[in-house]
Scaffold this motif. Structure first.
Motif, PDB file in Angstrom:
ATOM      1  N   LYS A 134      11.506  -8.664   6.395  1.00 48.65           N
ATOM      2  CA  LYS A 134      12.694  -8.529   5.247  1.00 48.65           C
ATOM      3  C   LYS A 134      13.658  -9.759   5.084  1.00 48.65           C
ATOM      4  O   LYS A 134      14.070 -10.191   6.155  1.00 48.65           O
TER       5      LYS A 134
ATOM      6  N   MET B  95       2.375  -1.142   5.314  1.00 46.90           N
ATOM      7  CA  MET B  95       2.376  -2.238   6.009  1.00 46.90           C
ATOM      8  C   MET B  95       3.901  -2.656   6.265  1.00 46.90           C
ATOM      9  O   MET B  95       4.820  -2.480   5.275  1.00 46.90           O
ATOM     10  N   ILE B  96       4.198  -3.101   7.479  1.00 38.57           N
ATOM     11  CA  ILE B  96       5.532  -3.732   7.905  1.00 38.57           C
ATOM     12  C   ILE B  96       5.848  -5.083   7.370  1.00 38.57           C
ATOM     13  O   ILE B  96       4.803  -5.855   7.988  1.00 38.57           O
ATOM     14  N   ARG B  97       6.782  -5.374   6.559  1.00 43.37           N
ATOM     15  CA  ARG B  97       6.948  -6.735   5.909  1.00 43.37           C
ATOM     16  C   ARG B  97       8.220  -7.171   6.802  1.00 43.37           C
ATOM     17  O   ARG B  97       9.057  -6.558   6.846  1.00 43.37           O
TER      18      ARG B  97
ATOM     19  N   GLU C 294      10.072   2.531   0.674  1.00 42.22           N
ATOM     20  CA  GLU C 294      11.339   2.370   1.362  1.00 42.22           C
ATOM     21  C   GLU C 294      12.161   2.689   0.212  1.00 42.22           C
ATOM     22  O   GLU C 294      13.445   3.107   0.531  1.00 42.22           O
TER      23      GLU C 294
ATOM     24  N   ASP D  43       6.133   0.055  -0.313  1.00 36.25           N
ATOM     25  CA  ASP D  43       6.184   0.332   0.981  1.00 36.25           C
ATOM     26  C   ASP D  43       7.067   1.790   1.296  1.00 36.25           C
ATOM     27  O   ASP D  43       7.103   2.316   2.244  1.00 36.25           O
TER      28      ASP D  43
END
Length: 76
Positions: free
Chosen positions: A5, A1-3, A52, A50
């Protein structure tokens, strides 16, 4: 999922990118003095979820974790 930032998340990522070794949660807290421990832990776990960053519990089970950027310390 792209959140999206936010400021705290970007500061955490910048801190881990600049580090030459994994950092403990407490070390990250000392750098990000404007954020509470709860906010930092929340962002760290979102980033880990995520993929990252990576994190690993260390110590005697008292909630101490180390954190590093994904891919930086991976074995080749």
């Amino acid at each position: 999922m792209i959140r999206k930032k936010d400021k705290i998340t970007l500061q955490i990522l910048d801190t881990l990118v600049e580090a030459h070794e994994p950092l403990e949660t407490r070390e990250i807290e000392r750098i990000l003095t404007q954020a509470t421990r709860i906010k930092i832990l929340y962002r760290l776990n979102l980033l880990r979820g995520d993929a990252e960053i990576k994190g690993k519990p260390v110590g005697s089970g008292k909630g101490a974790w180390i954190w590093w950027m994904s891919g930086v310390f991976d074995k080749k």
